[in-house]
Write an enzyme that holds these catalytic residues in place. Sequence first.
Site, mmCIF file in Angstrom:
data_model
loop_
_atom_site.group_PDB
_atom_site.id
_atom_site.type_symbol
_atom_site.label_atom_id
_atom_site.label_comp_id
_atom_site.label_asym_id
_atom_site.label_seq_id
_atom_site.Cartn_x
_atom_site.Cartn_y
_atom_site.Cartn_z
ATOM 1 N N HIS A 31 0.852 -1.187 0.000
ATOM 2 C CA HIS A 31 0.000 0.000 0.000
ATOM 3 C C HIS A 31 0.891 1.242 0.000
ATOM 4 C CE1 HIS A 31 -2.883 -3.020 0.994
ATOM 5 N NE2 HIS A 31 -2.309 -3.287 2.142
ATOM 6 N N SER A 110 15.486 -4.661 19.093
ATOM 7 C CA SER A 110 15.344 -3.452 18.257
ATOM 8 C C SER A 110 13.885 -3.068 18.089
ATOM 9 C CB SER A 110 15.939 -3.724 16.882
ATOM 10 O OG SER A 110 15.345 -4.907 16.342
ATOM 11 N N LYS A 162 11.815 -15.966 20.486
ATOM 12 C CA LYS A 162 11.655 -14.964 21.571
ATOM 13 C C LYS A 162 10.254 -14.351 21.531
ATOM 14 C CE LYS A 162 11.856 -10.985 19.128
ATOM 15 N NZ LYS A 162 10.935 -9.838 19.211
ATOM 16 N N GLU A 252 4.177 -11.780 15.401
ATOM 17 C CA GLU A 252 4.691 -13.007 14.756
ATOM 18 C C GLU A 252 4.636 -14.231 15.666
ATOM 19 O OE1 GLU A 252 6.520 -11.644 10.869
ATOM 20 O OE2 GLU A 252 5.423 -13.353 11.695
HETATM 21 N N1 NAI Z 1 8.239 -3.659 14.813
HETATM 22 C C1 NAI Z 1 9.422 -3.934 15.342
HETATM 23 O O1 NAI Z 1 9.850 -3.326 16.334
HETATM 24 C C2 NAI Z 1 10.251 -5.028 14.765
HETATM 25 C C3 NAI Z 1 9.710 -5.951 13.860
HETATM 26 N N2 NAI Z 1 10.506 -6.934 13.351
HETATM 27 C C4 NAI Z 1 9.988 -7.904 12.373
HETATM 28 O O2 NAI Z 1 9.723 -7.232 11.141
HETATM 29 C C5 NAI Z 1 8.711 -7.941 10.426
HETATM 30 C C6 NAI Z 1 7.679 -6.939 9.955
HETATM 31 O O3 NAI Z 1 7.061 -6.477 11.127
HETATM 32 P P1 NAI Z 1 6.543 -4.980 11.332
HETATM 33 O O4 NAI Z 1 7.019 -4.096 10.245
HETATM 34 O O5 NAI Z 1 6.839 -4.592 12.731
HETATM 35 O O6 NAI Z 1 4.984 -5.275 11.197
HETATM 36 P P2 NAI Z 1 3.830 -4.438 10.487
HETATM 37 O O7 NAI Z 1 2.589 -5.206 10.745
HETATM 38 O O8 NAI Z 1 3.947 -3.012 10.885
HETATM 39 O O9 NAI Z 1 4.212 -4.522 8.932
HETATM 40 C C7 NAI Z 1 4.143 -5.739 8.260
HETATM 41 C C8 NAI Z 1 4.518 -5.417 6.816
HETATM 42 O O10 NAI Z 1 4.364 -6.626 6.070
HETATM 43 C C9 NAI Z 1 3.645 -6.302 4.870
HETATM 44 N N3 NAI Z 1 2.942 -7.504 4.405
HETATM 45 C C10 NAI Z 1 2.116 -8.293 5.108
HETATM 46 N N4 NAI Z 1 1.651 -9.264 4.324
HETATM 47 C C11 NAI Z 1 2.197 -9.077 3.086
HETATM 48 C C12 NAI Z 1 2.102 -9.741 1.837
HETATM 49 N N5 NAI Z 1 1.322 -10.828 1.719
HETATM 50 N N6 NAI Z 1 2.800 -9.285 0.790
HETATM 51 C C13 NAI Z 1 3.577 -8.183 0.910
HETATM 52 N N7 NAI Z 1 3.708 -7.478 2.064
HETATM 53 C C14 NAI Z 1 3.021 -7.948 3.132
HETATM 54 C C15 NAI Z 1 2.679 -5.206 5.296
HETATM 55 O O11 NAI Z 1 2.219 -4.505 4.159
HETATM 56 C C16 NAI Z 1 3.600 -4.367 6.183
HETATM 57 O O12 NAI Z 1 4.385 -3.506 5.373
HETATM 58 C C17 NAI Z 1 8.156 -8.990 11.397
HETATM 59 O O13 NAI Z 1 8.657 -10.274 11.081
HETATM 60 C C18 NAI Z 1 8.680 -8.520 12.766
HETATM 61 O O14 NAI Z 1 8.872 -9.593 13.663
HETATM 62 C C19 NAI Z 1 11.837 -7.065 13.696
HETATM 63 C C20 NAI Z 1 12.398 -6.181 14.584
HETATM 64 C C21 NAI Z 1 11.640 -5.105 15.172
HETATM 65 O O1 13P Z 2 11.364 -7.923 17.384
HETATM 66 C C1 13P Z 2 11.087 -6.942 18.039
HETATM 67 C C2 13P Z 2 12.069 -6.282 18.951
HETATM 68 O O2 13P Z 2 13.364 -6.809 18.762
HETATM 69 C C3 13P Z 2 9.693 -6.395 18.061
HETATM 70 O O3 13P Z 2 8.964 -7.192 18.946
HETATM 71 P P1 13P Z 2 7.397 -7.380 18.717
HETATM 72 O O4 13P Z 2 7.212 -7.993 17.346
HETATM 73 O O5 13P Z 2 6.947 -8.266 19.856
HETATM 74 O O6 13P Z 2 6.791 -5.992 18.777
#
Ligand code: NAI
Ligand code: 13P
Length: 296
Positions: A31, A110, A162, A252
Amino acid sequence: MVSVIGAGAWGSALYHAIKQKIKNAVITSRHKRNIEGFVSLDEAFKNEYLIIVIAAQSIDDFLRENREKIKNKKILVASKGIDNKKLKFLNEIFEEYTDKNNIAFISGPSFAKEVKQNKPTALVIASKNLNLAEKFSEFFPPFIKTYIDDDVEGVEVAGAYKNVIAIAAGVCEGLNLGSNAKAALISRGLVEMARFGEFFGAKKDTFLGVAGSGDLFLTANSTMSRNYRVGLNLAKGKLLEDILDELGEVAEGVFTSKAIYLLAQKHDIYTPIANEVYKILYQKKNVLDSLKDLMS
Ligand SMILES: NC(=O)C1=CN([C@@H]2O[C@H](COP(=O)(O)OP(=O)(O)OC[C@H]3O[C@@H](n4cnc5c(N)ncnc54)[C@H](O)[C@@H]3O)[C@@H](O)[C@H]2O)C=CC1
Ligand SMILES: O=C(CO)COP(=O)(O)O
């Protein structure tokens, strides 16, 4: 040169950081987002270095839909999870579409919010190709300290597991069981994730570092964690579907718990905490019954 694919909380935070070093970096998502440097997916695929930050359970579909475009690209995977349909780690999923020497993983304590505030952060970049890991580490500004490692299995398991322990920690907090109980849960959770990881070839030391204990301590102790908040709300009796609707972002651990449970059953690995999280989430097991079974 560098494209971030996924503009959710973490993708936009990584982009914010990398843009400080790589001025012509771009970002894309399903999006359109009002972010300077936002481009179409086709435009993003023109760059050699891709940073993939989409929900872990969506990665296989994404790679299948773009299998020709990712060939020979250098990929840094920032997602944390285990595919619960194929019961495969993300490195195994990527190796269905490209060579393992083109893939690296980044993980560690992070929260996106703090990275967007340029707060000091430490992350591990793991790859079977250490030159690639080094190359990706050059993309990050000084406030992000990166460690290079070849233990892809360990870094993947640590980042995924985790999230499941964080759900359990949230349940513990939500039930007001106290600090003793939570410390016991987190420390046993670290032992459990290391046991699970070592079964698949991970190095025990990885779980003592930032990707393991660091990310676990962070996520299992903060309401900034989506997974921790899932556990808190489960303990208060909220329905999972309502919790996830309210969250608006991916948790996740909900999906990874199913992958861990099924893999542990298949390979006879002792994963008591992950098993109880799975039963609470997918079998609607009562959280207090789950606690009694964990303590027995
Ligand atoms: N939010 C945080 O603090 C952190 C998140 N992560 C990891 O990053 C990854 C993304 O998480 P966030 O950005 O936080 O979540 P979010 O829910 O904010 O974003 C998820 C992203 O995935 C995309 N997405 C979902 N399904 C999709 C599909 N079928 N095709 C293409 N794009 C798709 C969405 O459009 C969105 O951009 C996760 O695996 C999370 O564990 C890792 C470290 C920190
Ligand atoms: O991976 C993350 C911090 O390292 C973010 O954690 P959450 O997906 O539980 O928000």
